[in-house]
Design a protein around this motif. Structure first.
Motif, PDB file in Angstrom:
ATOM      1  N   UNK A 185      -7.517  -5.667 -65.661  1.00 25.96           N
ATOM      2  CA  UNK A 185      -8.569  -5.470 -66.648  1.00 25.96           C
ATOM      3  C   UNK A 185      -9.900  -5.361 -65.900  1.00 25.96           C
ATOM      4  N   UNK A 186     -10.645  -4.317 -66.190  1.00 27.09           N
ATOM      5  CA  UNK A 186     -11.959  -4.092 -65.582  1.00 27.09           C
ATOM      6  C   UNK A 186     -13.017  -4.198 -66.682  1.00 27.09           C
ATOM      7  N   UNK A 187     -14.038  -5.009 -66.429  1.00 26.99           N
ATOM      8  CA  UNK A 187     -15.112  -5.210 -67.397  1.00 26.99           C
ATOM      9  C   UNK A 187     -16.445  -5.106 -66.667  1.00 26.99           C
ATOM     10  N   UNK A 188     -17.396  -4.385 -67.258  1.00 25.39           N
ATOM     11  CA  UNK A 188     -18.734  -4.358 -66.660  1.00 25.39           C
ATOM     12  C   UNK A 188     -19.790  -4.071 -67.721  1.00 25.39           C
ATOM     13  N   UNK A 189     -20.997  -4.482 -67.407  1.00 28.29           N
ATOM     14  CA  UNK A 189     -22.136  -4.175 -68.259  1.00 28.29           C
ATOM     15  C   UNK A 189     -22.387  -2.667 -68.209  1.00 28.29           C
ATOM     16  N   UNK A 190     -22.777  -2.092 -69.331  1.00 30.03           N
ATOM     17  CA  UNK A 190     -22.933  -0.641 -69.454  1.00 30.03           C
ATOM     18  C   UNK A 190     -23.849  -0.024 -68.407  1.00 30.03           C
ATOM     19  N   UNK A 191     -24.961  -0.681 -68.118  1.00 32.35           N
ATOM     20  CA  UNK A 191     -25.962  -0.091 -67.225  1.00 32.35           C
ATOM     21  C   UNK A 191     -25.535  -0.056 -65.761  1.00 32.35           C
ATOM     22  N   UNK A 192     -24.394  -0.659 -65.436  1.00 27.06           N
ATOM     23  CA  UNK A 192     -23.953  -0.714 -64.037  1.00 27.06           C
ATOM     24  C   UNK A 192     -23.068   0.454 -63.611  1.00 27.06           C
ATOM     25  N   UNK A 193     -22.582   1.229 -64.572  1.00 21.91           N
ATOM     26  CA  UNK A 193     -21.694   2.349 -64.242  1.00 21.91           C
ATOM     27  C   UNK A 193     -22.386   3.302 -63.261  1.00 21.91           C
ATOM     28  N   UNK A 194     -21.683   3.599 -62.170  1.00 29.90           N
ATOM     29  CA  UNK A 194     -22.203   4.523 -61.167  1.00 29.90           C
ATOM     30  C   UNK A 194     -23.067   3.878 -60.100  1.00 29.90           C
ATOM     31  N   UNK A 195     -23.369   2.615 -60.266  1.00 35.44           N
ATOM     32  CA  UNK A 195     -24.242   1.926 -59.310  1.00 35.44           C
ATOM     33  C   UNK A 195     -23.457   1.466 -58.078  1.00 35.44           C
ATOM     34  N   UNK A 196     -24.050   1.590 -56.911  1.00 36.43           N
ATOM     35  CA  UNK A 196     -23.467   1.075 -55.679  1.00 36.43           C
ATOM     36  C   UNK A 196     -24.243  -0.169 -55.273  1.00 36.43           C
ATOM     37  N   UNK A 197     -23.517  -1.254 -55.085  1.00 33.34           N
ATOM     38  CA  UNK A 197     -24.107  -2.537 -54.701  1.00 33.34           C
ATOM     39  C   UNK A 197     -23.884  -2.739 -53.208  1.00 33.34           C
ATOM     40  N   UNK A 198     -24.939  -3.151 -52.509  1.00 28.93           N
ATOM     41  CA  UNK A 198     -24.835  -3.378 -51.062  1.00 28.93           C
ATOM     42  C   UNK A 198     -25.471  -4.721 -50.733  1.00 28.93           C
ATOM     43  N   UNK A 199     -24.710  -5.517 -49.995  1.00 22.16           N
ATOM     44  CA  UNK A 199     -25.241  -6.787 -49.513  1.00 22.16           C
ATOM     45  C   UNK A 199     -24.462  -7.192 -48.263  1.00 22.16           C
TER      46      UNK A 199
END
Length: 96
Positions: free
Chosen positions: A14-28
Motif C-alpha cells: 500500500x502506497x500513501x502520500x500527500x497530494x502535493x508530493x507527487x513528482x517531488x524528489x527528496x534528497x538528504x
C-alpha cells in the motif's frame, strides 16, 4: 491524500502520500527518493480510508505529514519511528 494498492501474487504493498508530493524528489545525504506517479498516484481518498488501508495492510510506504499522521492516529506507526527526509515525513510498515 493518494492511496494506491499494488498486488503481485500473495503480496500487497500500500502506497500513501500527500497530494502535493507527487513528482517531488527528496534528497538528504545519501538518500534520494522520488515520489512517482506510477507508485503513489492512485485514488484521492479520505483520512478514514487511509486509516482503514493502513490498519489492514502488512506492507505500507507512506510520505507526507497528513498521511503519516493517519498512520500514527490509527496506531500503526509510533511517532518516534518517523523519518524526516528533506523536510518530508516518511514511515514504512512491515508486519510479519
Amino acid at each position: 491524500m493518494y492511496l494506491k494498492i499494488h498486488r503481485s501474487g500473495d503480496n500487497t504493498i500500500v502506497a500513501v502520500c500527500d497530494e502535493e508530493l507527487i513528482g517531488r524528489t527528496l534528497k538528504e545525504g545519501n538518500i534520494v527518493v522520488t515520489i512517482t506517479e506510477e507508485f503513489y498516484k492512485g485514488e484521492i481518498v479520505s483520512e478514514s480510508e487511509v486509516k482503514d488501508a493502513i490498519s489492514q495492510s502488512s506492507n505500507v510506504n507512506i510520505f507526507g505529514e497528513k498521511a503519516v499522521s493517519c498512520a500514527i492516529e490509527c496506531g500503526a506507526v509510533n511517532s518516534s519511528c518517523v523519518k524526516i527526509i528533506d523536510g518530508v515525513a516518511h514511515a514504512q510498515i512491515f508486519r510479519i
